[in-house]
Design a protein around this motif. Structure first.
Motif, PDB file in Angstrom:
ATOM      1  N   TYR A 195     -24.316   7.823  -6.902  1.00  0.00           N
ATOM      2  CA  TYR A 195     -24.212   7.821  -8.357  1.00  0.00           C
ATOM      3  C   TYR A 195     -23.387   6.593  -8.774  1.00  0.00           C
ATOM      4  N   ARG A 200     -27.887   3.046 -15.077  1.00  0.00           N
ATOM      5  CA  ARG A 200     -28.694   4.027 -15.813  1.00  0.00           C
ATOM      6  C   ARG A 200     -29.065   3.501 -17.199  1.00  0.00           C
ATOM      7  N   ASP A 237     -23.336  -0.023 -18.409  1.00  0.00           N
ATOM      8  CA  ASP A 237     -23.237   1.370 -17.955  1.00  0.00           C
ATOM      9  C   ASP A 237     -21.799   1.615 -17.500  1.00  0.00           C
ATOM     10  N   SER A 238     -21.055   2.360 -18.297  1.00  0.00           N
ATOM     11  CA  SER A 238     -19.632   2.597 -17.994  1.00  0.00           C
ATOM     12  C   SER A 238     -19.434   3.326 -16.679  1.00  0.00           C
ATOM     13  N   THR A 239     -20.457   4.024 -16.215  1.00  0.00           N
ATOM     14  CA  THR A 239     -20.311   4.817 -14.993  1.00  0.00           C
ATOM     15  C   THR A 239     -20.857   4.068 -13.780  1.00  0.00           C
ATOM     16  N   SER A 240     -21.122   2.790 -13.961  1.00  0.00           N
ATOM     17  CA  SER A 240     -21.644   1.994 -12.851  1.00  0.00           C
ATOM     18  C   SER A 240     -20.479   1.509 -11.988  1.00  0.00           C
ATOM     19  N   ILE A 241     -20.669   1.547 -10.681  1.00  0.00           N
ATOM     20  CA  ILE A 241     -19.572   1.202  -9.760  1.00  0.00           C
ATOM     21  C   ILE A 241     -19.440  -0.314  -9.646  1.00  0.00           C
TER      22      ILE A 241
END
Lengths: 499, 499, 98
Positions: A195, A200, A237-241
């Motif tokens: 994830y 996304r 995407d703030s949740t991208s690593i």
């Protein structure tokens, strides 16, 4: 001569050697789609013009001696959940009929920049809610192995396209198994990356904390090539690593598992799994032992609650994510006869535009989040998520990767489970824990079940951002299986061509 | 018999609660890079994110976080070491996602206070308003209603939506209930909003224009019989668009509620709207059932955990509290209350302070800005500060004090500067505004004094400087005290060979 | 666990803005009850000492600089609109607007 049965890596090699052009390769796949997609129904929209023009541009660049990326000129099927500028994007729903996004998803932009040729958009369960493509508003996709069976879902169209040689590569999304399950049911490789490993942005959201984009290919290496092309940090995407992409191509080529510890999850084996599935899985494990790996049994006691937690978390997030489909700004509008207010038109449109399963999950999610029930449902599900994560963490202290079957059974008949939502939900029992913990997993075809001659998938899971590990194990096992049988598993699938 | 305001507050104890929404003045929106400028063409400051297009994802504006923390620090709040965004789910056409990204149980700032001072019958009194929370959220789009009255033909009425404002960062500042204000509740409410506005302005985080909606206030009011120790049912009055309206809305609501209670009716917990013309409130649209916002943590955003170092750095940027500064300046300038109030009302505090810092004498600086310059600004219907700079005014005052300009000449200089002829010195040069005539008038008086007191003049010529006092006194007497004594002394001594 | 009634579903459908027929409400009530029966087992292990996980990754403080970038054009913004007028999205009248 072009060969649509070749791997993407082989095609790339041929393109580089100018054995054929990207336009020829694209045309060959468009021809194949024209030939077989009437039976398979993998595509919702074929963008022949766009594909050929992208192919032409790659050929011109190659002729001009420009440095091209490894997948330049390779055709690909795109799940209809990713926004592609100017190309119809429906997410399998009537409510988005006719919508042409004014922007590209980050993954689409990356594919375009890499010169990948997007053939068209593939069928899926509406808003990725389903495990069979039967929930698509545009008809069911058939499994190329047996047209009376489903290819799995929700990314069933993408998986079927690759299995039917309509495209060497495809993009899917995986929220609870939507890449791995159809890959297993169609005998191809499918990967759900860690994830945050792939952006996304531009992916129509189903469940934001679980959704992840990933590759389909007919080989581990092909999947790795596509994985590297789409992965990486995205500031949209703030949740991208924000970390380097795991070296999955190198890992896929390593062909060595000596000394690796492979954990078999006790709770995801034995009872509840089709005998032919378990048998193939065990054979695969034997091959890994022969290759020098060590098999360890591990226990993940909380996995049995993961399915229940998933069917609270995903619908809850979905109930909010899908609120935007209200007929005001885009998509379907129904009931606007001038006498009704906006609110009423919204409700009528949503009633008409959403399919049964989508409504079911919206209602379920609305319930789970509503005041008075939040703690008991959504809150409890989040706690189970903690427990599932902890189970993985403990297991990965002992082993490098974990394995299990991808699905309890091989591909099921179309219509077999469509009237029993809970039975349908059970087909995701082995894949869901991976999404809950945010780790990555691969589905690798490991043979055909004796009972029905249909493909069986092995799930290989690795800790967060260690995706290279399952490529390493997958690549090694794939090579061992190939030398055992002398030909790829997919070569056993019926040839759909010929009139 | 109806109760008037005095009657109402003689019998009932009001309890206040205030919610203030502030639009931050960031260049870009809260979660996307669209511009925030006021007055752009409709739907031109919009993108996939703020239009809520399928697939779009939010990314937090760093400046908005910084501004929120500054606000929290200025309001004596604790800055939460961990805060999160949440989704507030409800449908409204001007809200593109049909949820508002806001903060719920984990706001960025909590537990602050603001002391405000009001005039009471017993003199100035300070009330402490406790701040419960400061949280971030996003603004909605704007809707425009088109069409006629009821009974029109089908299709005649519709609404038009512009999403330029959607996603502009908002900060909501919520007080705890403010008990014990008694009959001063309206003044406390006004003083609070005024003080808050001044603080926000001094922080430079918002335009704080109530008329333009960049600062909006909702006032909660409840009543309980004095001495009952109870808390009554509250109403929430929205649309309060000026400081005066804050005061009127609260007093109007106190009267309304008191009269309902007197009549034996219950207070309904509801949203009411303030009517500017009458000063009354009217009920908003009553909802059939209470909304259930189904808050849950926004899965597309990650937690905000500002480190202590950053917070301390921001703390050093908090300016002196406006009310404290006002008191300090009043003492420093020895300024009467009434004049101070005029300066504050006319928003001239900053420019007067600057003028004084540039060397101008306080009384003259105040007089010039409040007098001549304000008069001219009034004529032109512009702000005084738009006409002339503090530097020009300071220069003019220095020349007056130096005797080189009379007030009359100085007015001409001001006129010239305003007319765009250049800076004060340029105008003096161009218009030839030297104080020659005044010097000659003075010289005549000096000559007369010398002629009247030749012995004294001789003593001064002989080096007895203190003896000049008698001559200066004579000149001052002759000019009716209008001459500048220092100037007279200078000219006299020069004339007598002692300059 | 209280049974899910048709009224309960009607309330949920209203919150979710889906205009369901009475038949659909009845059917949904039955289905919802059966699904809730299956998923409520999360409560068996969700004890108070367990912290909830709402997000799989521990990422914090992802911000962007306050910089303006080009927006879509008005035409692009309205490209998917079911109806438009005067450069705006045209929608059925919004009731309850103040």
């Amino acid at each position: 001569m072009t060969n649509i049965h070749a791997t993407a890596a082989q095609m790339a090699d041929s393109l580089a050697k100018k054995e054929f052009s990207a336009v020829e390769l694209t045309q060959a796949h468009l021809d194949r789609i024209a030939e077989v997609d009437g039976k398979v129904n993998a595509f919702l929209h074929v963008d022949s013009q766009g594909a050929l023009s992208q192919a032409k541009s790659v050929d011109e660049k190659r002729a001009a001696g420009e440095k091209l990326s490894p997948l330049a000129g390779i055709p690909l099927a795109l799940k209809d959940i990713l926004a592609q500028e100017g190309v119809p994007t429906t997410a399998g729903s009537k409510i988005l009929q006719g919508w042409r996004p004014p922007y590209d998803a980050t993954v689409v932009a990356k594919l375009k920049a890499a010169g990948v040729v997007i053939l068209g958009k593939t069928n899926m369960d509406e808003f990725a809610m389903g495990s069979s493509t039967e929930n698509s508003a545009y008809g069911t996709t058939q499994n190329p192995w047996d047209l009376t069976r489903t290819p799995g879902g929700s990314s069933g169209g993408s998986a079927a396209a690759v299995a039917a040689f309509e495209a060497p590569l495809a993009i899917g999304t995986d929220t609870g198994g939507s890449i791995r399950q159809p890959a297993a049911l169609t005998g191809i490789v499918g990967v759900k990356p860690t994830y945050g490993g792939v952006s996304r942005y531009g992916v129509v959201a189903y469940s934001s904390s679980l959704d992840q984009v990933g590759p389909f290919g007919r080989t581990v290496l092909d999947s790795a090539l596509l994985h590297e092309a789409i992965a990486g940090h995205d500031e949209r995407d703030s949740t991208s690593i924000n970390a380097p992409v795991p070296q999955v191509v190198t890992a896929a080529k390593k062909l060595d598992v000596k000394g690796m510890k492979i954990g078999v999850i006790k709770e995801l084996s034995g009872a509840g799994f089709q005998a032919g599935v378990s048998e193939r899985i065990n054979e695969a494990l034997d091959l890994l032992v022969e290759a020098g790996a060590q098999i360890v049994e591990v226990s993940c006691p909380n996995f049995e609650y993961a399915l229940a937690a998933y069917y609270l978390i995903a619908p809850s997030e979905a109930s909010s994510n899908l609120a935007r489909f209200d007929s005001m700004r885009y998509g379907l509008r129904v009931g606007d006869d001038g006498s009704k207010g906006a609110e009423e038109v919204m409700s009528i449109t949503r009633e008409a535009g959403f399919g049964k399963e989508v409504k079911r999950r919206i209602i379920l999610g609305t319930y789970a989040l509503s005041s008075g029930y939040y703690d008991a449902y959504y809150g409890s599900a989040q706690k189970v998520r903690t427990l599932v994560k902890q189970d993985f963490e403990k297991a990965f202290e002992k082993v490098d990767v974990l394995v299990s079957p991808v699905t309890p059974t091989t591909a099921f008949k179309i219509g077999e489970k469509s009237n029993d939502p809970v039975a349908m939900y059970l087909s995701d029992i082995a894949t869901i824990p991976v999404n809950m913990a945010g780790i990555g997993g691969m589905s690798l075809p490991v043979g055909l079940a004796k009972e029905d001659g249909l493909p069986v998938g092995l799930q290989i899971m690795a800790p967060v951002m260690q995706d290279d590990r399952f490529y390493r194990v997958g690549g090694t096992l794939e090579a061992a299986l190939l030398s055992k049988w002398g030909k790829p598993i997919l070569s056993n699938a019926p040839e759909l061509g010929g009139k | 018999m109806t109760l008037d305001y005095a009657g109402a507050t003689a019998k009932y104890e009001p309890t206040l609660g205030l919610e203030v929404h502030v639009e931050l003045n960031t260049k870009s929106k809260m979660f996307c890079s669209c511009a925030t400028e006021f007055g752009a063409e409709p739907n031109t400051q919009t993108c996939p994110v703020c239009l809520g297009l399928p697939g779009a994802l939010p990314v937090v504006n760093a400046k908005a976080i910084e501004s929120s923390i500054l606000i929290g620090l200025a309001l004596n709040c604790s800055i939460a070491p961990y805060s999160r965004f949440a989704r507030k789910n409800y449908f409204y056409p001007d809200m593109p996602k049909n949820f508002q990204t806001s903060q719920y149980d984990e706001p960025i700032c909590v537990d602050g206070y603001l002391d405000v001072e009001i005039e009471t019958d017993e003199g100035p009194q300070t009330f402490r308003v406790d701040i419960e929370r400061v949280h971030m959220e996003e603004d909605t789009g704007k809707s425009l209603h088109v069409g006629g009255s009821t009974g029109r033909i089908h299709g005649a009425e519709y609404s038009l939506l512009d999403y330029n404002r959607a996603g502009i960062p908002l900060v909501e500042i919520v007080t705890r209930i403010v008990p014990g204000t008694g009959k001063y509740a309206p003044q406390v409410a006004r003083a609070y909003v005024t003080e808050l506005r001044d603080i926000l302005r001094s922080l430079g985080v918002s335009d704080v224009k109530m008329e333009q909606g960049s600062l909006r206030c909702d006032a909660n009011v409840s009543l309980a019989p004095i001495g009952s120790g109870k808390l009554g049912t509250r109403s929430e009055t929205k649309n309060v668009n000026s400081l005066r309206s804050v005061e009127r809305a609260v007093s109007g609501e106190i009267e309304r509620q008191a009269n309902r209670l007197e009549a034996g009716e219950r207070i309904i917990q509801e949203t009411r709207h303030f009517l500017e013309e009458s000063g009354q409130t009217r009920p908003g649209r009553s909802k059939e059932q209470a909304e259930d916002y189904r808050y849950f943590p926004e899965p597309d955003l990650v937690p905000v955990t500002p480190d202590a170092k950053w917070i301390e750095e921001l703390r050093t940027r908090i300016p002196e509290k406006p009310s404290v500064r006002r008191k300090r300046l009043q003492i420093e300038w020895n300024c009467p209350d009434k004049e101070m109030a005029s300066l504050i009302n006319a928003e001239l505090l900053d420019v007067v302070e600057e003028t004084i810092k540039l060397g101008a004498e306080p009384t003259r600086a105040r007089t010039w800005w409040l007098g001549e310059i304000s008069r001219l600004a009034n004529e032109k219907e512009v702000a005084p500060t738009s006409l002339i700079t503090a530097k020009d005014v300071a220069e003019i005052i220095a020349l007056i004090v130096g005797g080189e300009l009379t007030d009359k000449l100085a007015r001409q200089v001001v006129e010239g500067v305003i007319a765009g002829e250049g800076s004060a010195s340029v105008v003096i040069e161009k218009r030839g505004l030297k104080v020659v005539s005044d010097d000659s008038a003075l010289m005549a008086a000096i000559d007369a004094a010398i002629a009247a007191q030749p012995d004294t003049a001789d003593r001064v010529r002989g080096g007895n400087i203190p003896a000049a006092g008698a001559l200066i006194g004579a000149v001052m007497k002759a000019t009716g005290g209008a001459a500048d004594a220092a100037k007279v002394r200078e000219l006299l001594l020069k004339h007598l060979g002692q300059g | 666990m209280a049974a899910i009634s048709r009224d309960d579903v009607a309330h949920l459908a209203k919150l979710a803005r889906i205009e369901m027929t009475p038949d659909e409400l009845d059917h949904m009530a039955t289905e919802l009850e059966s699904i809730l029966g299956a998923v409520k087992r999360v409560q068996e292990v969700a004890t108070s000492d367990i912290a909830p996980t709402s997000h799989p990754l521990a990422i914090f403080n992802v911000f962007r600089e306050d910089v303006v970038k080009p927006s879509l054009t008005n035409e692009q913004s309205l490209s998917g609109a079911p109806a438009k007028a005067e450069d705006r999205f045209k929608v059925p009248q919004i009731l309850g607007e103040e």
